[in-house]
Design a protein around this motif. Structure first.
Motif, PDB file in Angstrom:
ATOM      1  N   ASP A 173      11.695  28.217  -7.710  1.00  0.00           N
ATOM      2  CA  ASP A 173      12.415  27.438  -6.712  1.00  0.00           C
ATOM      3  C   ASP A 173      11.461  27.293  -5.530  1.00  0.00           C
ATOM      4  OD1 ASP A 173      14.081  26.223  -4.928  1.00  0.00           O
ATOM      5  OD2 ASP A 173      15.763  27.585  -5.218  1.00  0.00           O
ATOM      6  N   ALA A 174      10.825  26.123  -5.407  1.00  0.00           N
ATOM      7  CA  ALA A 174       9.752  25.969  -4.420  1.00  0.00           C
ATOM      8  C   ALA A 174       9.830  24.625  -3.725  1.00  0.00           C
ATOM      9  CB  ALA A 174       8.394  26.110  -5.095  1.00  0.00           C
ATOM     10  N   GLY A 175       9.450  24.630  -2.448  1.00  0.00           N
ATOM     11  CA  GLY A 175       9.327  23.401  -1.671  1.00  0.00           C
ATOM     12  C   GLY A 175       7.861  23.181  -1.322  1.00  0.00           C
ATOM     13  N   PHE A 176       7.469  21.915  -1.147  1.00  0.00           N
ATOM     14  CA  PHE A 176       6.063  21.588  -0.957  1.00  0.00           C
ATOM     15  C   PHE A 176       5.888  20.688   0.264  1.00  0.00           C
ATOM     16  CE2 PHE A 176       6.883  22.507  -5.335  1.00  0.00           C
ATOM     17  CZ  PHE A 176       5.805  23.295  -5.735  1.00  0.00           C
ATOM     18  N   ALA A 177       4.680  20.690   0.808  1.00  0.00           N
ATOM     19  CA  ALA A 177       4.361  19.864   1.969  1.00  0.00           C
ATOM     20  C   ALA A 177       3.959  18.470   1.520  1.00  0.00           C
ATOM     21  CB  ALA A 177       3.226  20.500   2.767  1.00  0.00           C
ATOM     22  N   GLY A 178       3.995  17.526   2.449  1.00  0.00           N
ATOM     23  CA  GLY A 178       3.476  16.200   2.193  1.00  0.00           C
ATOM     24  C   GLY A 178       4.532  15.146   1.937  1.00  0.00           C
ATOM     25  N   SER A 179       4.163  13.904   2.210  1.00  0.00           N
ATOM     26  CA  SER A 179       5.050  12.776   1.936  1.00  0.00           C
ATOM     27  C   SER A 179       4.213  11.571   1.546  1.00  0.00           C
ATOM     28  CB  SER A 179       5.904  12.442   3.165  1.00  0.00           C
ATOM     29  OG  SER A 179       5.081  11.998   4.235  1.00  0.00           O
ATOM     30  N   VAL A 180       4.818  10.649   0.807  1.00  0.00           N
ATOM     31  CA  VAL A 180       4.170   9.397   0.434  1.00  0.00           C
ATOM     32  C   VAL A 180       5.127   8.257   0.749  1.00  0.00           C
ATOM     33  CG1 VAL A 180       4.950   9.645  -1.967  1.00  0.00           C
ATOM     34  CG2 VAL A 180       3.080   8.076  -1.421  1.00  0.00           C
ATOM     35  N   ARG A 181       4.579   7.220   1.386  1.00  0.00           N
ATOM     36  CA  ARG A 181       5.403   6.073   1.783  1.00  0.00           C
ATOM     37  C   ARG A 181       4.822   4.809   1.159  1.00  0.00           C
ATOM     38  NH1 ARG A 181       6.313   3.772   7.969  1.00  0.00           N
ATOM     39  NH2 ARG A 181       7.794   2.112   7.418  1.00  0.00           N
ATOM     40  N   LYS A 203       0.852  -1.184   0.000  1.00  0.00           N
ATOM     41  CA  LYS A 203       0.000   0.000   0.000  1.00  0.00           C
ATOM     42  C   LYS A 203       0.888   1.235   0.000  1.00  0.00           C
ATOM     43  CE  LYS A 203      -0.203   0.229   5.048  1.00  0.00           C
ATOM     44  NZ  LYS A 203      -1.069   0.296   6.242  1.00  0.00           N
ATOM     45  N   TRP A 204       0.248   2.399  -0.158  1.00  0.00           N
ATOM     46  CA  TRP A 204       0.952   3.652   0.081  1.00  0.00           C
ATOM     47  C   TRP A 204       0.198   4.429   1.136  1.00  0.00           C
ATOM     48  CZ3 TRP A 204      -0.840   3.094  -5.190  1.00  0.00           C
ATOM     49  CH2 TRP A 204      -2.038   3.753  -5.456  1.00  0.00           C
ATOM     50  N   THR A 205       0.934   5.230   1.875  1.00  0.00           N
ATOM     51  CA  THR A 205       0.372   6.036   2.957  1.00  0.00           C
ATOM     52  C   THR A 205       0.795   7.481   2.755  1.00  0.00           C
ATOM     53  OG1 THR A 205       0.589   4.145   4.455  1.00  0.00           O
ATOM     54  CG2 THR A 205       0.187   6.307   5.448  1.00  0.00           C
ATOM     55  N   LEU A 206      -0.164   8.381   2.800  1.00  0.00           N
ATOM     56  CA  LEU A 206       0.110   9.809   2.658  1.00  0.00           C
ATOM     57  C   LEU A 206       0.100  10.474   4.023  1.00  0.00           C
ATOM     58  CD1 LEU A 206      -2.186  10.564  -0.413  1.00  0.00           C
ATOM     59  CD2 LEU A 206       0.250  10.076  -0.414  1.00  0.00           C
ATOM     60  N   SER A 207       0.960  11.458   4.203  1.00  0.00           N
ATOM     61  CA  SER A 207       1.011  12.190   5.475  1.00  0.00           C
ATOM     62  C   SER A 207       1.483  13.612   5.228  1.00  0.00           C
ATOM     63  CB  SER A 207       1.936  11.479   6.474  1.00  0.00           C
ATOM     64  OG  SER A 207       3.245  11.374   5.967  1.00  0.00           O
ATOM     65  N   GLU A 208       1.396  14.415   6.272  1.00  0.00           N
ATOM     66  CA  GLU A 208       1.890  15.797   6.263  1.00  0.00           C
ATOM     67  C   GLU A 208       1.221  16.647   5.182  1.00  0.00           C
ATOM     68  OE1 GLU A 208       6.130  15.676   6.014  1.00  0.00           O
ATOM     69  OE2 GLU A 208       6.341  14.310   7.711  1.00  0.00           O
ATOM     70  N   GLY A 209      -0.021  16.314   4.859  1.00  0.00           N
ATOM     71  CA  GLY A 209      -0.788  17.163   3.940  1.00  0.00           C
ATOM     72  C   GLY A 209      -0.843  16.696   2.505  1.00  0.00           C
ATOM     73  N   ALA A 210      -0.102  15.644   2.134  1.00  0.00           N
ATOM     74  CA  ALA A 210      -0.184  15.132   0.767  1.00  0.00           C
ATOM     75  C   ALA A 210      -1.587  14.600   0.508  1.00  0.00           C
ATOM     76  CB  ALA A 210       0.848  14.041   0.543  1.00  0.00           C
ATOM     77  N   GLN A 211      -2.035  14.694  -0.755  1.00  0.00           N
ATOM     78  CA  GLN A 211      -3.391  14.281  -1.120  1.00  0.00           C
ATOM     79  C   GLN A 211      -3.349  13.246  -2.233  1.00  0.00           C
ATOM     80  OE1 GLN A 211      -4.351  18.452  -1.969  1.00  0.00           O
ATOM     81  NE2 GLN A 211      -6.049  18.268  -0.527  1.00  0.00           N
ATOM     82  N   ASP A 212      -4.325  12.336  -2.204  1.00  0.00           N
ATOM     83  CA  ASP A 212      -4.400  11.265  -3.186  1.00  0.00           C
ATOM     84  C   ASP A 212      -5.417  11.620  -4.252  1.00  0.00           C
ATOM     85  OD1 ASP A 212      -4.490   8.923  -4.604  1.00  0.00           O
ATOM     86  OD2 ASP A 212      -4.566   7.622  -2.846  1.00  0.00           O
ATOM     87  N   GLY A 213      -4.965  11.783  -5.499  1.00  0.00           N
ATOM     88  CA  GLY A 213      -5.857  12.083  -6.603  1.00  0.00           C
ATOM     89  C   GLY A 213      -6.145  10.882  -7.463  1.00  0.00           C
ATOM     90  N   GLY A 214      -5.876   9.684  -6.954  1.00  0.00           N
ATOM     91  CA  GLY A 214      -6.148   8.471  -7.702  1.00  0.00           C
ATOM     92  C   GLY A 214      -5.004   8.106  -8.616  1.00  0.00           C
ATOM     93  N   ALA A 215      -4.794   8.900  -9.667  1.00  0.00           N
ATOM     94  CA  ALA A 215      -3.704   8.638 -10.607  1.00  0.00           C
ATOM     95  C   ALA A 215      -2.467   9.448 -10.271  1.00  0.00           C
ATOM     96  CB  ALA A 215      -4.158   8.953 -12.027  1.00  0.00           C
ATOM     97  N   LEU A 216      -2.537  10.228  -9.208  1.00  0.00           N
ATOM     98  CA  LEU A 216      -1.409  11.095  -8.868  1.00  0.00           C
ATOM     99  C   LEU A 216      -1.489  11.480  -7.399  1.00  0.00           C
ATOM    100  CD1 LEU A 216      -2.950  14.080  -8.720  1.00  0.00           C
ATOM    101  CD2 LEU A 216      -2.778  13.869 -11.192  1.00  0.00           C
TER     102      LEU A 216
END
Length: 466
Positions: free
Chosen positions: A291-299, A260-273
């Motif tokens: 030059d930008a940094g973004f929130a969220g992680s996927v495991r 499986k994958w697990t999203l955290s820290e604000g990452a969102q699941d769009g199904g295909a992305l």
């Protein structure tokens, strides 16, 4: 002996008054609800997928409109819209996305098998259900291409399922589907009417009409636009969308990876992305640099020992070329700011306050290949990158495909009506409590009315005995 007419009149009046007091709450609970957000998971027909990609047809399939895959054989359609009436069980939900099948390649570059199924819609009323879809197909014999909107493609087996009384999300699991005669024609004659198709599962969010109270008793609130202060060289908001790689996701959740994958820290699941939001950094509209940094992680985790986490996602764009970077943790080892993929970023200029890059083809870097444990070679095509930067206050980022809330565990459809009926899953505690209250109130009304009649009868009997 019957109670006296005045006593009966009193009891009836009491019953009417109490029922009248209860009706507003009951009406609020039974009011029609709007379907807004959700997913439909359906493999169409697994054997057809195998035929298309097998040695006979030697073909392939591709996804359109943001559709995704689930496991090894299901397609996921998103962003449900429609309506649901808990009082009658009437349900209608249309979903976005499609699948395009190609096979039997001809010498001129065309294909004898060319079929697209998109925008599936489920309609349920009076205990019957039908799945509709837009169909574009090439006839097996004549090669004539036909296109039809919302073809009644399959009947749904709803035996043992009572659609009344659901709240949100409304979820149905593994509903049998059977090809209709119209569906058979739209399917280019590959299967006859009555052929079993893959079962259908869906989960949709529902909301009360605007301005109406929810089951918890408070009006639903619409999200308010976020206001931020403008600063030179900086932007208001940004998000990057990236699915890593479709076949990698299928491997993880399939029969081999069993993960499986697990999203955290604000990452969102769009199904295909996956969406990594809340971008911060600098953007130069004239030079079109970012030059930008973004929130969220996927495991990603799997039964074969896979444990890969991507976090601290960043994007750099310069001279029409972009790089997506991330911190990579794998097998206990952590590397920071690894350049995973590169992509073309031409014409990344703002329009109407928004700079947008849509599905830019992405290529795995040498560092990215190492991060994936040499599962893929450098230069491998990965999922495309979409990027949006709001440079003016009030500009809204493109919407992410809406998968709705995760469905709650629900009963499987009964094998026979005699096994009893199940209702669509209702997940929120507030809604469950709201549905329970009118039932208890109705019981209280009947008890009070019965008590009034009992007292009237007893009074009359006492008077006669005296």
């Amino acid at each position: 002996m019957l109670p006296s007419r005045p006593a009966r009149a009193l009891a009836v009046a009491l019953l009417a008054a109490l029922l009248g007091a209860l009706l507003p709450a009951t009406a609020a609970q039974a009011a029609g609800r709007t379907v807004q957000g959700g997913r439909l998971d359906w493999g169409i027909k697994s054997s057809f997928q195998s035929y298309v990609t097998g040695p006979v047809a030697n073909g392939s399939w591709s996804l359109t409109g943001g559709a995704a895959t689930l496991g090894g054989s299901q397609f996921r359609f998103h962003s449900a819209t429609g309506s649901y009436d808990p009082a009658t069980g009437a349900f209608a939900a249309g979903f976005t996305g499609g699948v395009h099948f190609l096979g039997h390649r001809k010498s001129d570059g065309g294909h004898e098998l060319d079929l697209t199924i998109s925008r599936p819609t489920v309609r349920i009323a009076g205990g019957s259900g039908t799945l509709y879809a837009d169909m574009v197909s090439k006839d097996r014999g004549s090669g004539r291409v036909t296109s039809a909107a919302q073809v009644p493609l399959a009947t749904l087996g709803l035996s043992g399922i009572d659609m009344k009384g659901g709240t949100t999300p409304v979820a149905l699991s593994n509903i049998p589907a059977t090809l209709t005669s119209q569906g058979a024609r739209a399917f280019a004659g590959y299967y006859p009417a009555g052929t079993p198709l893959d079962p259908v599962s869906l989960s949709v969010d529902t909301s009360a009409p605007a301005g109406k109270p929810t089951a918890s008793g408070s009006p639903e609130k619409k999200p308010q636009p976020k206001k931020t202060a403008e600063a030179a060289g900086r932007f208001e908001d940004a998000a990057v969308d990236w699915g890593v790689r479709r076949t990698f996701r299928e491997y993880v959740t399939g029969s081999i990876g069993k993960g499986k994958w697990t999203l955290s820290e604000g990452a969102q699941d769009g199904g295909a992305l996956f969406r990594f939001p809340r971008g911060k950094g600098t953007y130069d509209p004239a030079a079109r640099t970012l030059d930008a940094g973004f929130a969220g992680s996927v495991r990603f985790t799997g039964a074969d020992g896979l444990d890969l986490e991507l976090s601290a996602v960043a994007v750099r764009v310069k001279a029409g070329r972009g790089t997506l970077l991330a911190d990579v943790r794998s097998d206990g080892d952590r590397r920071e700011a690894v350049p995973l993929v590169t992509f073309t970023a031409k014409d990344f200029a703002p329009k109407d306050g928004l700079a947008v890059l849509t599905e830019a083809p992405a290529t795995l870097t040498a560092d990215g290949a190492e991060a994936f444990g040499s599962l893929y070679r450098a230069g491998t095509a990965m999922d495309p990158v979409s990027l949006a930067v709001a440079v003016e206050s009030g500009a809204e980022l493109p919407a992410l495909p809406d998968l709705g809330s995760a469905p709650a565990p629900s009963s499987e459809p009964s094998a026979a009506p005699s096994a009893g009926k199940t209702t669509p899953a209702a997940a929120t505690a507030a809604d469950s409590g709201g549905a329970l209250y009118p039932a208890l109130g109705g019981a209280g009304v009947l008890a009070l009315a019965a008590g009034a009649l009992y007292l009237a009868r007893r009074r009359r009997s006492t008077q006669n005995n005296d």
